[in-house]
Enzyme design. Sequence first.
Site, PDB file in Angstrom:
ATOM      1  N   LYS A 200       7.672   9.046  -4.371  1.00  0.00           N
ATOM      2  CA  LYS A 200       6.611   8.040  -4.445  1.00  0.00           C
ATOM      3  C   LYS A 200       5.677   8.329  -5.621  1.00  0.00           C
ATOM      4  O   LYS A 200       5.317   9.461  -5.885  1.00  0.00           O
ATOM      5  CB  LYS A 200       5.804   8.016  -3.138  1.00  0.00           C
TER       6      LYS A 200
ATOM      7  N   TYR B 183      -2.412   3.694   3.576  1.00  0.00           N
ATOM      8  CA  TYR B 183      -1.395   3.726   4.627  1.00  0.00           C
ATOM      9  C   TYR B 183      -0.620   5.045   4.577  1.00  0.00           C
ATOM     10  O   TYR B 183      -0.362   5.675   5.616  1.00  0.00           O
ATOM     11  CB  TYR B 183      -0.432   2.556   4.493  1.00  0.00           C
ATOM     12  N   ASP B 184      -0.230   5.471   3.362  1.00  0.00           N
ATOM     13  CA  ASP B 184       0.525   6.718   3.242  1.00  0.00           C
ATOM     14  C   ASP B 184      -0.288   7.908   3.733  1.00  0.00           C
ATOM     15  O   ASP B 184       0.248   8.840   4.345  1.00  0.00           O
ATOM     16  CB  ASP B 184       0.948   6.940   1.784  1.00  0.00           C
TER      17      ASP B 184
ATOM     18  N   CYS C 283     -27.468 -13.721 -27.168  1.00  0.00           N
ATOM     19  CA  CYS C 283     -28.379 -14.383 -28.103  1.00  0.00           C
ATOM     20  C   CYS C 283     -29.109 -15.576 -27.491  1.00  0.00           C
ATOM     21  O   CYS C 283     -30.000 -16.147 -28.124  1.00  0.00           O
ATOM     22  CB  CYS C 283     -27.624 -14.830 -29.357  1.00  0.00           C
TER      23      CYS C 283
ATOM     24  N   LYS D  18      12.442   2.149  -7.021  1.00  0.00           N
ATOM     25  CA  LYS D  18      12.115   1.754  -5.649  1.00  0.00           C
ATOM     26  C   LYS D  18      11.282   0.472  -5.749  1.00  0.00           C
ATOM     27  O   LYS D  18      10.083   0.513  -6.007  1.00  0.00           O
ATOM     28  CB  LYS D  18      11.347   2.854  -4.913  1.00  0.00           C
TER      29      LYS D  18
ATOM     30  N   ASP E  89      -1.570   0.794  -0.220  1.00  0.00           N
ATOM     31  CA  ASP E  89      -0.448   1.716  -0.048  1.00  0.00           C
ATOM     32  C   ASP E  89      -0.905   3.160   0.128  1.00  0.00           C
ATOM     33  O   ASP E  89      -0.381   3.895   0.975  1.00  0.00           O
ATOM     34  CB  ASP E  89       0.492   1.621  -1.250  1.00  0.00           C
TER      35      ASP E  89
ATOM     36  N   ARG F   7      14.567  -7.191   7.323  1.00  0.00           N
ATOM     37  CA  ARG F   7      14.810  -5.900   7.961  1.00  0.00           C
ATOM     38  C   ARG F   7      14.379  -5.903   9.423  1.00  0.00           C
ATOM     39  O   ARG F   7      15.058  -5.353  10.284  1.00  0.00           O
ATOM     40  CB  ARG F   7      14.052  -4.797   7.203  1.00  0.00           C
TER      41      ARG F   7
END
Length: 713
Positions: free
Chosen positions: A328, A57-58, A425, A132, A54, A153
């Site tokens: 964000k 990409y941002d 050990c 969100k 993320d 969408r």
Amino acid sequence: MQDDLAADGTAAAPIVDPAHARPHATAEEYRSAVAQARRAAAAYYAGEQTLLDDAEYDALYARIVVSEREHPQWRADDSPTAVVGTPGGDIEHSTPMLSIGNVFDTEGLHDWAAKLDKALGRPVTRYTVEPKIDGLAIAVRYVEGRLTLIATRGDGYTGEDVTSQARLIAGLPTRLSAPVTIEIRGEVYMTDADFAMGCDLRLAHGEPVFANPRSAAAGSLRAQRVYDVPLSFMAYAATGLPDEHAHSHSTAIAHLAALGVATTAESSAGLTVCADIDEVTTAVAALGARRGDLGFGIDGVVIKADLAADQAQAGYSTRAPRWGIAHKFPADTRTTTLLRIDVQVGRTGVITPVAVLEPVQVGGVVVTSATLHNFADLQRRDVRAGDTVYVRRAGDVIPEITGAVHDARPADAEPYTPPVTCPRCGGDIDRSNQRWRCARGRACGEKATLLYFTSRDAMDIEGLGEKILDALLAAGHITDAADLYALDVPTLAAMDRLGTVSATNLVNSIAATKARPLSRVLTGLGIRMTGRTLSRRIARHFGTMDAILAAALAEWEQVDGIGTERAAVISAELAEVAPLIAKLAAHGVNMTEPTGPAAATDDTATAGSALPLRRPDGTPMTVVVTGSVPGLTRNQGNEAVEELGGKSSGSVSARTDFVVVGDGAGSKATKAADLGLPILDADKFAQLLTAHRAGDHDTATAILATVTPTPPR
């Protein structure tokens, strides 16, 4: 991508805000960035393996935005600033499913609010704040109360028909509680628990684990499999509502909940109605502080003008509503390189694989290592040194590796080979449980166990350092903590560099710790899934070691902070160390807590005085101590909170009653200021403790009256 470094040379967080990003140097660089963004978005919306995390990409998107702002002639028709989502499908949306703009800090949020006020010609009437959800947006149509269509969408105008997957989605009923015709919009997502279950199902069917909950939800909504992966739904909007339910966003969401649909208002995050932008800022900070406790992923907070009239007047841009914005949060999942896999052996003999990472900022914190859970999980996930891995850090939890980008694996990456003997050990390994353990158990780490038992926060044995412990172990004088209390002056005086005086002082120092409270003994035992704070809570709840050892699992779950799983582990651990406990008691070590169990429930201390940090209903206030308190160590500061009747916490959140701030306070003080939490100066806290111990109720009350909220920053 911008390749920035922090001051210490580690990788800095990507610049995700266009206000701080730099443009591309050439049109060719810009076009390459657009193509990369479109490929990443296609994979993201399709639920495939993540090409960019993320934050990456941002940051890429931010540079595209600023490049188009400075060089409008470069703007491509398929720029992510102009196109929402991915190529559409066969289902045309009744109204466009647009994106939403982003801000990344409080300043950006206030700037957005000022622009909205200017567009309206007056202040916004009120706002709503809601999570969100990090999921996949869908539109759901109901006709006379029956679910008839679910569409993705897509490109915002047309989407893909996924109605056949409705059976998988919790919170989205096939029939509403009233025979209404309506279209509901929201997010399909995967809870943390369902993500873990989904990964197990994938592994069981010979498939790679999901990259992250968001891609898992998106891919599962489209996939036709022989097994079902659980999904959830949360509504954030609707069209076709009656006028009496459509005059505001908050009333619309309440109506959807009444129809039987899961909504943001009903979630653990909740929907908050705010009178002004200052209240919005406080609500955003509060939700951010709870991010890791919600049980599902959020990547920010959505703020909207609540009234439909305000929304209608503000209108839309080409790709987003002007009346809404997303604040964000820093990404809680990033990708980085796994440098190597180390193995750690704990005090109790538990053997754990640990990932050593190329430093990366996750959730605002630089992460250099992460848990790999257990060896079976590591092998199932097929994570190897050299891999590009997904690192997840929700809230304040320990960073974990959720998977690897197998397509990016180096050709010479070798499968990981677990240890065949205990790394510490050389003994056998008990592999009967998911968490492997040295067959010698605690005996494998006797030195580490003894160091912990004698440490300042446990029994605090003065003068007993690591070198003396090494000598005692090598000579066979001790094998466990109880043997310390059997040491005598002649034995110690005969050892190198001790002598009679030093031996006498050490014997007296050890004997003095027999009077330590039960909570210190519990801490020193190093019971798994406990620590200093929980050990104090346990000791005060039960009062005596006998009561602790006799407690049933149901009784353990009555202790604040202990659930079913933790109760079972603690109970089993105590059964394992019961012989050591008996041996300690035989040497005269105290096994009671001075304040007894009443301290956890009564409104009075042992001297009969009222506890200052109790509310009128008797419940404890939650207090965080940060920085130094005069006359107290950090642990003693936390103990003082509990002595005063409060509950000590290590993290600041909206549920914190107040924060004690002393010299050297860091991020916790900053977070308290951001949330507008009440602050008490450390000097006054020390005075409060002194007054309480002296029974001076008036002074204690007067000091607490100085605890006042600070305005949010």
